[in-house]
Design a protein around this motif. Structure first.
Motif, short mmCIF file in Angstrom:
data_model
loop_
_atom_site.label_atom_id
_atom_site.label_comp_id
_atom_site.label_asym_id
_atom_site.label_seq_id
_atom_site.Cartn_x
_atom_site.Cartn_y
_atom_site.Cartn_z
N GLY A 214 35.60 45.51 78.88
CA GLY A 214 35.88 46.92 79.10
C GLY A 214 36.37 47.23 80.50
N SER A 215 36.34 46.25 81.41
CA SER A 215 36.85 46.47 82.76
C SER A 215 38.34 46.76 82.72
N PRO A 216 38.84 47.58 83.63
CA PRO A 216 40.28 47.90 83.60
C PRO A 216 41.14 46.72 84.02
N LEU A 217 42.20 46.52 83.28
CA LEU A 217 43.19 45.50 83.61
C LEU A 217 44.56 46.17 83.74
N LEU A 218 45.37 45.65 84.64
CA LEU A 218 46.76 46.09 84.74
C LEU A 218 47.59 45.20 83.85
N ARG A 219 48.33 45.81 82.93
CA ARG A 219 49.15 45.02 82.01
C ARG A 219 50.63 45.21 82.32
N GLN A 220 51.32 44.09 82.37
CA GLN A 220 52.77 44.12 82.50
C GLN A 220 53.37 43.34 81.32
N ARG A 221 54.13 44.05 80.49
CA ARG A 221 54.86 43.37 79.42
C ARG A 221 56.32 43.30 79.81
N HIS A 222 56.93 42.16 79.56
CA HIS A 222 58.33 42.04 79.97
C HIS A 222 59.08 41.07 79.05
N VAL A 223 60.36 41.33 78.94
CA VAL A 223 61.26 40.41 78.26
C VAL A 223 62.25 39.90 79.31
N SER A 224 62.51 38.59 79.30
CA SER A 224 63.47 37.97 80.21
C SER A 224 64.64 37.44 79.39
N ALA A 225 65.84 37.57 79.94
CA ALA A 225 67.03 37.16 79.20
C ALA A 225 68.01 36.45 80.13
N GLN A 227 71.95 35.32 81.47
CA GLN A 227 73.08 36.10 81.98
C GLN A 227 73.88 36.71 80.84
N THR A 228 73.89 36.07 79.70
CA THR A 228 74.62 36.59 78.55
C THR A 228 73.77 37.54 77.71
N GLY A 229 72.53 37.79 78.15
CA GLY A 229 71.65 38.70 77.43
C GLY A 229 70.83 38.06 76.34
N ARG A 230 70.81 36.75 76.26
CA ARG A 230 70.02 36.07 75.24
C ARG A 230 68.55 36.02 75.65
N PRO A 231 67.64 36.63 74.90
CA PRO A 231 66.23 36.66 75.29
C PRO A 231 65.61 35.27 75.33
N ILE A 232 64.78 35.06 76.35
CA ILE A 232 64.09 33.80 76.55
C ILE A 232 62.62 33.93 76.16
N GLU A 233 61.98 35.00 76.66
CA GLU A 233 60.53 35.16 76.48
C GLU A 233 60.18 36.63 76.36
N TRP A 234 59.09 36.89 75.66
CA TRP A 234 58.47 38.21 75.62
C TRP A 234 57.01 37.98 75.98
N SER A 235 56.58 38.56 77.10
CA SER A 235 55.26 38.21 77.64
C SER A 235 54.39 39.44 77.83
N ASP A 236 53.09 39.24 77.64
CA ASP A 236 52.07 40.25 77.85
C ASP A 236 51.12 39.68 78.92
N ASP A 237 51.25 40.16 80.17
CA ASP A 237 50.49 39.62 81.29
C ASP A 237 49.42 40.63 81.71
N ARG A 238 48.17 40.19 81.81
CA ARG A 238 47.06 41.08 82.12
C ARG A 238 46.37 40.62 83.40
N TYR A 239 46.42 41.51 84.41
CA TYR A 239 45.93 41.19 85.75
C TYR A 239 44.55 41.79 85.98
N ARG A 240 43.71 41.02 86.65
CA ARG A 240 42.42 41.54 87.13
C ARG A 240 42.69 42.72 88.07
N ALA A 241 41.93 43.77 87.94
CA ALA A 241 42.14 44.96 88.77
C ALA A 241 42.07 44.62 90.25
N GLY A 242 43.03 45.15 91.01
CA GLY A 242 43.06 44.94 92.44
C GLY A 242 43.72 43.66 92.90
N SER A 243 44.23 42.85 91.96
CA SER A 243 44.79 41.55 92.35
C SER A 243 46.26 41.60 92.70
#
Length: 264
Positions: A214-225, A227-243
């Motif tokens: 239940g502790s708060p986490l900072l979440r960053q979701r991102h897609v990387s592609a 140069q031609t726009g072809r997607p490589i990854e779709w990621s869900d990254d969850r950081y410990r608060a304050g890190s």
């Protein structure tokens, strides 16, 4: 978190491309700036001088310089030589540097562990984000990232089918998947979209990060592609608060940050 590889590029190859070269030049310049070789207010050499020094094209040098400008280390008016603005580094969304590159720039030791790598059909969201037909097999990765030995981020990533084999071949303690893909396979991320929100830690996240459920986490979701726009990854990254603190620099001419509703 490629470039000259284009849509027909696979995970094989290993030939160093100009896209990988610009990362090397950017790292050399970054090190020189952070070490004080170029003090705040100093001008960098011209693009032609830098190109001669590294035996690279001016276009490659321009990409390297643009990377440092996105980090906020250097800046200039259009047509003027780049000026060193500061010696500290933030994790900016104007850049696509990896977690490992960012932490290394802060002088912190980065370690990582693959906890699970499984091939499975893509979920509807993963297929949409990776521009794949529904049900295409992807590589689902669970990974723990540590800074100075402290669990900092839990990473859940879906890798597109065309890079899955290359990611599977990486060692369990690989520091940076994207850096390794760039060096070994010429797969370089050129574009990214980031979604940021907060959420409570679930049972697995709490256990891996050493926090209460239940502790708060900072979440960053991102897609990387590529140069031609072809997607490589779709990621869900969850950081410990304050890190980590994310930085977004904008201006009247460029506004990379926008607000969206919370249902994305």
């Amino acid at each position: 978190m490629d470039a000259s590889t284009g849509a027909g590029a696979g995970a094989g190859g290993g030939k160093r491309t100009g896209s990988v070269r610009y990362l090397e030049i950017a790292e050399a310049l970054r090190t020189a700036i952070l070490s004080g070789d170029y003090p705040v207010g100093a001008r960098l050499p011209s693009e032609s001088d830098l190109a001669a020094r590294w035996s690279a094209s001016r276009g490659t040098v321009r990409q390297a310089v643009a990377t440092l400008a996105a980090e906020g280390l250097i800046g200039s008016r259009q047509g003027a030589r780049r000026i060193v603005l500061r010696h500290e580094r933030r994790h900016s969304f104007g850049e696509l540097n990896s977690f490992a590159q960012w932490a290394q720039g802060l002088g912190q030791e980065v370690t990582s562990r693959f906890l699970d790598r499984t091939r499975r059909p893509a979920t509807a969201e993963e297929a949409e984000r990776l521009a794949l037909p529904p049900g295409t097999e992807i590589l689902a990765v669970l990974r723990l990232r540590l800074l100075d030995g402290r669990p900092t981020m839990v990473e859940r990533t879906a890798y597109a089918d065309w890079v899955a084999a290359a990611v599977e071949a990486l060692p369990d303690d690989c520091r940076s998947v994207m850096d390794s893909l760039a060096a070994d396979s010429g797969v370089v991320a050129h574009y990214g979209e980031h979604l940021i929100d907060a959420l409570p830690a679930g049972t697995e996240d709490a256990r891996l990060l050493g926090v209460r459920r239940g502790s708060p986490l900072l979440r960053q979701r991102h897609v990387s592609a590529t140069q031609t726009g072809r997607p490589i990854e779709w990621s869900d990254d969850r950081y410990r608060a304050g890190s980590v603190t994310f930085s977004v620099s904008n201006s009247a001419a460029a506004t990379p940050l926008e607000r969206r509703t919370g249902d994305l």
